[in-house]
Enzyme design. Structure first.
Site, PDB file in Angstrom:
ATOM      1  N   CYS A 137      35.764  23.596  38.920  1.00 16.76           N
ATOM      2  CA  CYS A 137      35.130  24.395  37.876  1.00 16.76           C
ATOM      3  C   CYS A 137      34.247  23.547  36.940  1.00 16.76           C
ATOM      4  CB  CYS A 137      36.204  25.186  37.130  1.00 16.76           C
ATOM      5  SG  CYS A 137      35.544  26.655  36.361  1.00 16.76           S
ATOM      6  N   ARG A 148      31.266  36.834  32.802  1.00 16.61           N
ATOM      7  CA  ARG A 148      32.281  35.838  33.109  1.00 16.61           C
ATOM      8  C   ARG A 148      33.017  36.261  34.378  1.00 16.61           C
ATOM      9  NH1 ARG A 148      33.667  31.592  30.274  1.00 16.61           N
ATOM     10  NH2 ARG A 148      35.581  30.641  30.971  1.00 16.61           N
ATOM     11  N   HIS A 204      40.858  27.437  40.671  1.00 13.46           N
ATOM     12  CA  HIS A 204      42.094  26.913  40.086  1.00 13.46           C
ATOM     13  C   HIS A 204      43.226  27.471  40.944  1.00 13.46           C
ATOM     14  CE1 HIS A 204      39.863  25.730  36.474  1.00 13.46           C
ATOM     15  NE2 HIS A 204      39.277  26.910  36.510  1.00 13.46           N
TER      16      HIS A 204
END
Ligand code: GLN
Length: 237
Positions: free
Chosen positions: A94, A128, A192
């Site tokens: 990320c 997002r 993640h």
């Protein structure tokens, strides 16, 4: 500790360490140990020099401002560039992924200079991306479907000489239907999870790069169960 132990370098736990990404270190250590391969992990805080003799460098995710600071410090330090030049592997998540590129978007969307270790550019997307991420991995890597979760504003564009890690099945990833990127032994992902906990085959790929041969599979029931559970939750059928 034998001198041929794999040296794992965890970059900037004080700046880049969201969502338990340090779990990636633990998985590398464990999967090496299962095969009788010794490892040594070094945590490098952002006020310390980055060693140039590591085998695998790990970078985690981070908030916008720590990400900018990390990019500036890594640039000033130069150790990661040297290590990559010596043939080290990098696995970055990320914020860590974005800062490997030439440019990424800062907290106001301003372009921030990255490290240029991967020929990618990132900016801020309109929405997002938050949620589960799954994808079909580039067959050249010999890794089964990836599973993780993402939480980022950035979108990433791949340049010449860089391949996407996976084609997105669920989620957003880079924003163009693909997820992550790699070139040589430098790899980045939006996943993640931690990524290597959910995708031990990626951990084995990194360990294989470090020892210079593809590793035999090991029995690891728990990660298999975790993968199944996560993939079943998001994939149709
Ligand atoms: N700050 C970056 C973004 O929002 C990376 C976020 C993260 O590492 N989770 O795109």
């Amino acid at each position: 500790m034998p001198s041929d132990a794999i040296k794992i370098v965890w970059i900037y736990p004080d700046l880049l360490s969201t969502y338990g990404d340090r779990g990636n270190c633990i998985v590398l250590e464990r999967r090496a140990k299962l095969r009788g391969i010794a490892t040594r992990t070094v945590n490098v805080r952002s006020d310390e020099p980055v060693p140039v003799d590591g085998d695998i460098y790990l970078l985690g995710g981070g908030e916008d401002r720590p990400q900018i600071l990390a990019a500036q410090r890594l640039h000033g330090d130069g150790g990661l560039h040297k290590a990559v030049g010596f043939g080290a592997s990098v696995f970055a998540v990320c914020a860590g992924y974005q800062l490997l590129g030439h440019e990424f978007g800062g907290e106001e969307g301003q372009p921030v200079q990255g490290l240029g270790l991967l020929n990618i550019r990132s900016g801020r997307g309109e929405n997002r991306a938050v949620g589960e991420l799954a994808g079909e991995v580039d067959p050249a890597l010999g890794v089964p479907m990836i599973t993780g979760f993402e939480n980022h504003q950035g979108v990433t564009f791949l340049g010449e000489g860089v391949k996407p890690l996976a084609r997105v099945a669920v989620g957003v990833g880079n924003g163009d239907g693909y997820e992550g990127a790699y070139s040589g032994k430098v790899m980045g992902t939006y996943m993640h999870g931690p990524a290597l906990v959910r995708n031990p085959a990626l951990a084995d790929l990194l360990l294989g790069w470090a020892v210079g041969r593809r590793l035999e599979p090991v029995d690891d029931t728990w990660s298999g169960r975790l993968r199944e559970e996560r993939l079943r939750a998001v994939l149709p059928g």
